[in-house]
Write a protein that holds these residues in place. Structure first.
Motif, mmCIF file in Angstrom:
data_model
loop_
_atom_site.group_PDB
_atom_site.id
_atom_site.type_symbol
_atom_site.label_atom_id
_atom_site.label_comp_id
_atom_site.label_asym_id
_atom_site.label_seq_id
_atom_site.Cartn_x
_atom_site.Cartn_y
_atom_site.Cartn_z
ATOM 1 N N PHE A 13 -93.705 37.002 71.054
ATOM 2 C CA PHE A 13 -94.124 38.241 72.923
ATOM 3 C C PHE A 13 -93.869 38.876 72.687
ATOM 4 C CE2 PHE A 13 -90.756 34.215 72.071
ATOM 5 C CZ PHE A 13 -90.935 33.606 73.305
ATOM 6 N N ASP A 14 -94.872 39.413 74.077
ATOM 7 C CA ASP A 14 -95.059 41.047 74.605
ATOM 8 C C ASP A 14 -95.550 41.039 76.142
ATOM 9 O OD1 ASP A 14 -97.567 39.399 75.589
ATOM 10 O OD2 ASP A 14 -98.397 39.972 73.627
ATOM 11 N N GLN B 178 -86.544 43.348 72.271
ATOM 12 C CA GLN B 178 -87.001 42.615 72.837
ATOM 13 C C GLN B 178 -87.550 43.252 74.399
ATOM 14 O OE1 GLN B 178 -83.356 41.417 75.422
ATOM 15 N NE2 GLN B 178 -84.575 40.638 76.971
ATOM 16 N N GLN B 179 -86.550 44.795 74.301
ATOM 17 C CA GLN B 179 -86.908 46.411 75.077
ATOM 18 C C GLN B 179 -87.975 46.734 74.931
ATOM 19 O OE1 GLN B 179 -85.096 46.192 77.691
ATOM 20 N NE2 GLN B 179 -83.512 44.013 77.299
ATOM 21 N N MET B 180 -88.298 47.335 73.543
ATOM 22 C CA MET B 180 -89.272 47.873 73.039
ATOM 23 C C MET B 180 -90.557 46.763 73.789
ATOM 24 S SD MET B 180 -87.845 49.313 69.210
ATOM 25 C CE MET B 180 -89.661 50.067 68.979
ATOM 26 N N ALA B 181 -90.632 45.997 73.129
ATOM 27 C CA ALA B 181 -91.543 44.846 73.586
ATOM 28 C C ALA B 181 -92.326 44.616 74.867
ATOM 29 C CB ALA B 181 -91.216 43.360 72.955
ATOM 30 N N ARG C 161 -89.875 39.374 82.264
ATOM 31 C CA ARG C 161 -91.166 40.838 81.308
ATOM 32 C C ARG C 161 -91.897 40.304 80.952
ATOM 33 N NH1 ARG C 161 -87.079 45.294 80.018
ATOM 34 N NH2 ARG C 161 -85.881 43.516 79.048
ATOM 35 N N LEU C 162 -91.374 39.231 80.026
ATOM 36 C CA LEU C 162 -92.540 39.042 78.440
ATOM 37 C C LEU C 162 -92.990 37.509 78.638
ATOM 38 C CD1 LEU C 162 -89.822 39.892 75.376
ATOM 39 C CD2 LEU C 162 -91.333 41.165 76.724
ATOM 40 N N GLN C 163 -94.277 37.634 77.677
ATOM 41 C CA GLN C 163 -95.125 36.488 78.195
ATOM 42 C C GLN C 163 -95.079 35.657 76.210
ATOM 43 O OE1 GLN C 163 -98.137 37.306 79.923
ATOM 44 N NE2 GLN C 163 -99.037 38.056 78.406
ATOM 45 N N LEU C 164 -95.372 34.606 76.289
ATOM 46 C CA LEU C 164 -95.326 34.347 75.131
ATOM 47 C C LEU C 164 -96.427 34.755 74.767
ATOM 48 C CD1 LEU C 164 -93.962 32.679 72.453
ATOM 49 C CD2 LEU C 164 -95.339 30.699 73.691
#
Length: 281
Positions: free
Chosen positions: A168-169, A213-216, A235-238
């Motif tokens: 994830f990013d 998770q928070q860093m990404a 906030r994240l996407q695969l």
């Protein structure tokens, strides 16, 4: 053996294991001074010197190896008695300590434990959160919910489903991989990174998937995360760079010697029944 003698042995073995008074104190949940006093009392009572202090901490003297081996035998015997006592308790009420990862303890298990408490009001449940494995043979926890390829010797349990991981990013230009540090360094995603990603492709890391998770989300880089964490964060996407998913069995396990104790048995069964649905939701 009285309690004081046994405590002195525990303190001495902790110093040997961790190599310093501070580390032993932290593991035992006491102060540095308490460990020092206990070890000194043991050496005085038996008229021997067990440890020498050096720059890196405390180390056992070679001539004390026989004494420490005998202490380890005492520790094994005492723990065996304690496990037998716990296993013989047929009461379906009482205290149950459940150890699991920080992410499962924060995001999945609280609701499940609430449901178990409503079903069995005579139980007192404690969640022990951390990514390092508890040594169940030392009764530091009663039940463990842990992702692992296989169970350790002496443990019995059942699979409660599968913990899947994705990359994830937040879609930012920083495409470097974040490291899995600390206890996460032994995970299957960390093994994949070690085999497929070079050092210059790596960036900052953490020892917690919740921190990663928070860093990404902040754009530090891309990270392996349990899918139940990454998919739930808007906030994240695969990551589309690599179509890779890793799956690890999720076990609910306990010591063989106490597995049939009623309060542990009912909690273990309830956890198994609910975890698979919770992770798939």
């Amino acid at each position: 053996m009285n309690n004081q003698n046994w405590d002195d042995i525990r303190y001495a073995l902790a110093v040997r294991k961790y190599g310093s008074l501070n580390a032993a104190a932290g593991a035992l949940g006491v102060t540095h001074a308490t460990v020092l006093r206990r070890v000194a009392a043991l050496e005085e009572r038996f008229g021997c010197v067990i440890f020498q202090k050096n720059r890196s901490g405390y180390s056992a003297l070679p001539e004390a190896s026989t004494i420490l081996s005998a202490m380890e035998s005492v520790e094994d015997a005492v723990l065996s008695v304690e496990r037998a006592i716990v296993g013989a308790n047929r009461s379906p009420v009482g205290h149950v300590r459940i150890a699991s990862t920080d992410s499962l303890c924060q995001l999945v298990l609280p609701q499940i434990l609430n449901e178990i408490s409503q079903m069995y009001p005579g139980l007192e449940l404690t969640l022990l959160s951390g990514n390092s494995h508890h040594d169940l043979s030392r009764l530091t926890a009663d039940i463990a919910v842990r992702p692992s390829i296989k169970l350790e010797e002496g443990l019995v349990g059942e699979r409660a489903g599968t913990l899947s991981f994705g990359v994830f990013d937040n879609g930012s230009p920083n495409r470097k991989w974040m490291r899995l540090d600390g206890a996460l360094n032994r995970s299957l995603p960390a093994k994949w990174l070690a085999e497929h990603v070079s050092a210059d492709e790596m960036t900052n890391g953490a020892d917690s998937f919740l921190v990663l998770q928070q860093m990404a989300a902040a754009g530090v880089g891309k990270a392996f995360l349990p899918s139940f964490i990454g998919n739930a964060d808007p906030r994240l996407q695969l990551s589309m760079d690599i179509c890779l998913e890793i799956e690890v069995p999720l076990w609910v396990t306990t010591l063989d010697e106490i597995a049939q104790t009623p309060r542990f048995s009912v909690v273990k069964r309830a956890l198994i029944e609910r975890l698979s649905n919770a992770l798939a939701a």
